[in-house]
Write an enzyme that holds these catalytic residues in place. Structure first.
Site, PDB file in Angstrom:
ATOM      1  N   ASP A 235      -2.190  -2.600  10.839  1.00 25.66           N
ATOM      2  CA  ASP A 235      -2.496  -2.439   9.408  1.00 25.66           C
ATOM      3  C   ASP A 235      -3.076  -3.707   8.778  1.00 25.66           C
ATOM      4  OD1 ASP A 235      -1.666   0.175   9.299  1.00 25.66           O
ATOM      5  OD2 ASP A 235       0.332  -0.267   8.489  1.00 25.66           O
TER       6      ASP A 235
ATOM      7  N   LYS B  12       0.842  -1.216   0.000  1.00 26.64           N
ATOM      8  CA  LYS B  12       0.000   0.000   0.000  1.00 26.64           C
ATOM      9  C   LYS B  12       0.865   1.249   0.000  1.00 26.64           C
ATOM     10  CE  LYS B  12       0.825   1.393   4.459  1.00 26.64           C
ATOM     11  NZ  LYS B  12       1.723   2.451   4.767  1.00 26.64           N
TER      12      LYS B  12
END
Ligand code: ATP
Length: 287
Positions: A137, A11
């Site tokens: 995350d 990401k």
């Protein structure tokens, strides 16, 4: 099914704000997460031995319970009393310790893989509940796509996908410790905060120019003075026609956004002159 191959995508953060430091040492954040087409590959195979085993193409990475992949598989095996074993082969491409959540994404893929391989029938929400115990995350990596992440990163809201574009990912050959960056962040001295709400609106409007003008990450206030190469790479990308450039997560990966593939590839080529940049790719956003 006794064999499964999964892609775990990295990401970038289109915006990263830190709101406050909690008494337990965690930080409350407000981040825009965007999955990109740079991925690791996990091959998972059922075995008759009653244990988890793994190997990885990067010899410096641990392959025991210090690896999030191993930990995810071992946790699922114990929690759901799986009596057979699993062998995992991890092929890394996502730069390590670079701000792209590579470890968290591998962990998310391992949880999904165990769910499928052993027919556990767990929902996405149940996988996220397990994932958050392994890393803040991880729930986002289970979701993927574009999301607003709040809390310590685990409170997720789906937002509009990033419009089509080309993203140049550049990783300088330095290691940056996430703990160091958060420890040295002077929250009370921040002069400005990213316009996260404005970014969400630009995503909604598919306004790539607006997105690029709002790229901001408060963690740069720590990393750029400490590692000037990050600023140098950002300036290099802007000089080579990036519409915007920013450090991802706690760094040191920098990304540049381009509307045109040819320009992105030319910028990629130009990075060869920067000997300090060790890994570079042109990718697209993944939904
Ligand atoms: P984030 O963006 O979430 O801060 P990161 O990109 O900074 O993540 P990772 O690449 O996820 O960092 O890895 C950080 C550390 O975690 C590494 O130094 C490594 O020893 C350890 N680690 C454990 N499992 C993995 C994995 N599967 N891949 C990479 N690193 C792992």
């Amino acid at each position: 099914m006794d064999h499964i191959v999964l892609k775990s995508y990295g990401k970038i953060n289109l915006g990263l704000d830190v709101l406050r430091r909690r008494p337990d040492g965690y930080h409350e954040v407000k981040m825009i997460m965007q999955m990109v087409g740079l991925y690791d590959t996990l091959t998972m195979e059922k075995t008759q031995e009653n244990q988890v085993s793994m190997n990885c193409n990067l010899s410096f990475l641990p392959t025991d319970e210090k690896n999030l992949v191993y930990r995810a598989a071992a946790l699922m095996k114990e929690k759901y009393q799986i009596q057979t074993g699993v062998k995992i082969v991890l092929k890394k491409r996502i730069p390590v310790a670079a701000g792209m959540a590579g470890g968290s994404s591998d962990c998310a893929a391992a949880l999904k893989g165990m769910n499928q391989l052993f027919d556990l029938g767990l929902s996405k929400e149940e996988l996220c509940d397990i994932g958050v115990t392994l890393g803040a995350d991880v729930p986002y990596c289970i979701w993927g796509g574009t999301a607003l992440a709040e809390g310590i990163g685990e409170k997720l809201t789906r937002i509009d996908p990033m419009p089509g574009c080309y993203i140049l990912i550049a990783k300088p050959g330095i290691s940056v410790s996430t703990a160091f960056v958060y420890k040295n962040l002077k929250l009370d001295q921040l002069e400005r905060h990213p316009d996260i709400d404005g970014m969400i609106e630009c995503l909604k409007q598919k306004d790539l120019k607006g997105i690029c003008s709002r790229l901001e990450n408060v963690l740069e206030t720590v990393t750029i003075p400490e590692y000037p190469i990050i600023q140098k790479v950002k300036e290099h990308l802007m000089k080579h026609e990036a519409m915007g450039a920013l450090m991802s997560g706690s760094g040191p990966t920098i990304f540049g956004i381009f509307s045109n593939q040819k320009t992105a590839k030319q910028a990629l080529e130009s990075l060869r002159s920067m000997k300090d940049v060790k890994q570079a790719y042109v990718v697209e956003p993944i939904q």
